[in-house]
Design a protein around this motif. Structure first.
Motif, PDB file in Angstrom:
ATOM      1  N   ALA A 116      25.362  11.874 -28.730  1.00 45.73           N
ATOM      2  CA  ALA A 116      25.463  11.146 -29.973  1.00 45.73           C
ATOM      3  C   ALA A 116      24.864   9.828 -30.001  1.00 45.73           C
ATOM      4  O   ALA A 116      24.522   9.261 -31.140  1.00 45.73           O
ATOM      5  N   GLN A 117      24.181   9.515 -28.812  1.00 41.47           N
ATOM      6  CA  GLN A 117      23.870   8.044 -28.697  1.00 41.47           C
ATOM      7  C   GLN A 117      22.229   7.929 -28.910  1.00 41.47           C
ATOM      8  O   GLN A 117      21.369   8.790 -28.531  1.00 41.47           O
ATOM      9  N   ASP A 118      21.879   6.761 -29.430  1.00 44.19           N
ATOM     10  CA  ASP A 118      20.128   6.536 -29.743  1.00 44.19           C
ATOM     11  C   ASP A 118      19.848   5.266 -28.716  1.00 44.19           C
ATOM     12  O   ASP A 118      18.970   5.409 -28.152  1.00 44.19           O
ATOM     13  N   ASP A 119      20.794   4.518 -28.375  1.00 41.31           N
ATOM     14  CA  ASP A 119      20.561   3.388 -27.445  1.00 41.31           C
ATOM     15  C   ASP A 119      20.872   4.156 -26.250  1.00 41.31           C
ATOM     16  O   ASP A 119      21.969   4.614 -25.827  1.00 41.31           O
ATOM     17  N   LEU A 168      16.880   1.846 -14.219  1.00 46.05           N
ATOM     18  CA  LEU A 168      15.659   2.850 -14.657  1.00 46.05           C
ATOM     19  C   LEU A 168      15.469   2.568 -16.110  1.00 46.05           C
ATOM     20  O   LEU A 168      14.382   2.311 -16.770  1.00 46.05           O
ATOM     21  N   ALA A 169      16.643   2.358 -17.086  1.00 47.79           N
ATOM     22  CA  ALA A 169      16.653   2.166 -18.237  1.00 47.79           C
ATOM     23  C   ALA A 169      16.029   0.850 -18.598  1.00 47.79           C
ATOM     24  O   ALA A 169      15.387   0.485 -19.683  1.00 47.79           O
ATOM     25  N   GLY A 170      16.314   0.021 -17.768  1.00 44.27           N
ATOM     26  CA  GLY A 170      15.734  -1.516 -17.913  1.00 44.27           C
ATOM     27  C   GLY A 170      14.275  -1.346 -17.871  1.00 44.27           C
ATOM     28  O   GLY A 170      13.325  -2.137 -18.537  1.00 44.27           O
ATOM     29  N   ALA A 230      14.599   6.172 -30.497  1.00 39.85           N
ATOM     30  CA  ALA A 230      13.608   6.085 -31.868  1.00 39.85           C
ATOM     31  C   ALA A 230      12.403   5.186 -31.383  1.00 39.85           C
ATOM     32  O   ALA A 230      11.357   5.672 -32.286  1.00 39.85           O
ATOM     33  N   GLY A 231      12.465   4.008 -30.807  1.00 46.21           N
ATOM     34  CA  GLY A 231      11.471   3.202 -30.683  1.00 46.21           C
ATOM     35  C   GLY A 231      10.551   3.619 -29.321  1.00 46.21           C
ATOM     36  O   GLY A 231       9.491   2.916 -29.188  1.00 46.21           O
ATOM     37  N   LEU A 232      11.212   4.318 -28.391  1.00 48.60           N
ATOM     38  CA  LEU A 232      10.394   4.846 -27.111  1.00 48.60           C
ATOM     39  C   LEU A 232       9.411   5.781 -27.564  1.00 48.60           C
ATOM     40  O   LEU A 232       9.619   6.691 -28.363  1.00 48.60           O
ATOM     41  N   GLY A 233       8.573   6.098 -26.492  1.00 48.83           N
ATOM     42  CA  GLY A 233       7.782   7.186 -26.483  1.00 48.83           C
ATOM     43  C   GLY A 233       6.539   7.112 -25.704  1.00 48.83           C
ATOM     44  O   GLY A 233       6.056   5.580 -25.289  1.00 48.83           O
ATOM     45  N   GLY A 234       5.942   8.064 -25.070  1.00 51.41           N
ATOM     46  CA  GLY A 234       4.857   7.932 -24.251  1.00 51.41           C
ATOM     47  C   GLY A 234       4.765   7.133 -22.787  1.00 51.41           C
ATOM     48  O   GLY A 234       3.867   6.927 -22.163  1.00 51.41           O
ATOM     49  N   LEU A 235       6.213   7.276 -22.295  1.00 48.21           N
ATOM     50  CA  LEU A 235       6.446   6.889 -21.200  1.00 48.21           C
ATOM     51  C   LEU A 235       5.591   7.559 -19.974  1.00 48.21           C
ATOM     52  O   LEU A 235       5.241   6.951 -18.891  1.00 48.21           O
TER      53      LEU A 235
END
Length: 518
Positions: free
Chosen positions: A313-316, A364-366, A378-383
């Motif tokens: 359920a999380q986005d962060d 890794l999240a950092g 929602a703000g990430l993409g293209g990694l």
């Protein structure tokens, strides 16, 4: 009144009369090293000196714990008593395979975190004490794994909690203060319950030495309130470990500090709670653990599923990983509930795996946030397009978290599922499998949104990952892969640790060579 003269007291009854062998100092060397280095760093306030002292010190801690584990593997449990007082009069440090294995894993995690902190912790954070607090945190964690006294276990919990409070608010941001309040209040409630249980334990047995209690428990059982005592310990350690339904403090606080602090907390703190639960309930109060096994099993199964659903359920990403930590705690609780050799060995294997993996996932999240500019899915993409090698490393860690082969998370889940089926607890096996399936969906969603989905138009291309962030990730990922491809050694250690918990005779013999307390 003056003592009578002309009589020679037999000090051998209460004191260690022979010289202490040199290798026995390995028992307290890790704790002493952390405390001494922490004090030195407090004196050396210059920020440029902090890392120069702390990183080699953490490397030395790894070597010391490795030597301790080798000593325990070769010769069995090892005891050293403070002030030369014989137990149960003196405070004992007693190390068996479980304590030595977890202490070494914790040292490796701290060493990796220390290196990552070179990139993540600012000069201001170093001046305000990141490295001294890290070393004092390690003193508390290591002391908890190595102590042979229940009250000292409580003391080391306090040491690590005080250090963790300082690390949690390093930066003094509003959300850090908010997270620290939730973390502090719930942990202090758990600590208070622990202290109450320690008081009752002393009233019942007249001692707090673990080996002494293990030998006296059967005789005290008929009239002692051991079930009440066990329930208090279970509640206190469930809060420390963030087990359902007292898990809500963890996702409310672990996302607030610097990412390296979150990584260290995820890898270390909840595992100390699980360790304490295993040590008290399995070794000291096995009959009561058996009577509470259904309750522990239900809490474990619920923790697995609720944690995985919470992550979904999380986005962060940081909040998501907090729920993954919780879900993993449930797997370890299931092993404790089973209480069999297979269940306990699976819990120990999973604890080592989780300490390494969860630290790596937070680091890794950092780096994902550094590359993509956000912790939000929602703000990430293209990694994937920005750094293909980083995406490949992420997949390795994601597969391990899901329990997929050939990585470290696969084996403890197999062991726990088999142990559950062996005793007819199919519903526990189902909970483990459902939790793994939900976790696979969680990380599949993360990869699709943060890695595979194209980046927003106009976003800048990030530069290469620096060695300060890459090196700890590679160290921890190598362990994740190594534990998965070559699990035999860790499996053998986990099985031996489980045997030592079920039959504490070697542990008791290490403390009382004659077999009984004087």
């Amino acid at each position: 009144m003056a003592a009578p003269t002309g009589k020679i007291a037999d000090l051998s009854v209460a004191f260690v009369a022979t010289p202490v062998p040199l290798d026995n100092w390995l028992v307290i060397a890790p704790v002493a090293l952390c405390i001494i280095l922490g004090a030195v760093l407090l004196i050396a306030r210059a920020s440029r000196l902090q890392a120069l002292i702390a990183i080699p010190g953490l490397a030395l801690l790894v070597l010391t714990d490795a030597a301790l584990l080798a000593r325990v593997v070769a010769h069995g449990p090892l005891t050293m008593v403070m002030g030369r007082w014989l137990p149960p009069f003196g405070i004992a440090f007693t190390v068996d395979l479980l304590g030595a294995l977890l202490a070494l894993t914790a040292a490796i995690v701290a060493f990796a975190g220390g290196i990552y902190a070179l990139a993540d912790v600012t000069d201001s954070g170093r001046r305000y004490g990141f490295f001294p607090l890290l070393l004092m945190l390690m003193a508390g964690v290591t002391g908890a794994f190595l102590t042979g006294d229940v009250f000292n276990l409580y003391v080391w919990f306090e040491v690590l909690l005080i250090s963790s409070f300082g690390l949690l608010i390093l930066g003094s941001e509003r959300q850090q203060i908010d997270g620290a309040m939730k973390y502090a209040v719930l942990n202090l409630i758990g600590t208070t319950l622990f202290l109450i249980a320690v008081g009752i334990l002393y009233a019942v047995f007249g001692t707090l030495n673990m080996a002494d209690i293990a030998t006296k428990a059967e005789g005290a059982r008929p009239g002692a309130p051991l079930m009440t005592l066990s329930a208090l310990f279970l509640l206190a350690f469930a809060m420390k470990a963030a087990a359902f339904p007292v898990n809500f403090w963890l996702p409310a606080s672990y996302h607030t500090p610097r990412i390296v602090v979150s990584a260290l907390f995820a890898g270390l703190l909840t595992k100390v709670g699980v360790y304490a639960l295993i040590r008290i309930m399995v070794m000291l109060l096995p009959v009561e653990r058996e009577q509470l096994s259904l309750l522990i099993a239900a809490a474990g199964a619920a923790t697995v599923v609720v944690g995985a659903l919470g992550a979904l359920a999380q986005d962060d990403i940081r909040r998501l990983l907090g729920y993954v930590v919780i879900s993993g705690i449930g797997n370890m609780l299931i092993g404790v509930a089973l209480g069999t050799a297979g269940g306990l060995s699976g819990a120990v294997f999973y604890a080592v795996h989780s300490m390494v993996l969860m630290t790596a996932l937070y680091l890794l999240a950092g780096q994902a946030a550094s590359l993509g500019g956000s912790f939000s899915l929602a703000g990430l993409g293209g990694l994937y397009r920005r750094n293909g090698a980083f995406a490949g490393l992420s997949l390795v860690l994601f597969f391990a978290a899901c329990g997929l082969p050939p990585f470290s998370g696969f084996w403890p889940k197999v062991i726990l599922v088999k142990a559950s089926i062996d005793v007819g607890a199919w519903w526990l096996a189902a909970a483990i499998l459902v939790g793994g399936f939900l976790t696979t969906i969680v990380f599949g969603r993360v990869f699709l949104l943060a890695y595979w989905r194209p980046a927003a138009s106009g976003s800048e291309t990030a530069g290469p990952i620096g060695w300060r962030a890459a090196l700890p990730l590679l160290i921890l990922s190598a362990l994740v892969v190594g534990f998965g491809i070559l699990p035999e050694r860790l499996l053998a250690l986990s099985q031996a640790a489980a045997v030592g918990l079920a039959d504490p005779f070697p542990y008791v013999q290490s403390v009382f060579p004659g077999g009984v307390a004087p």
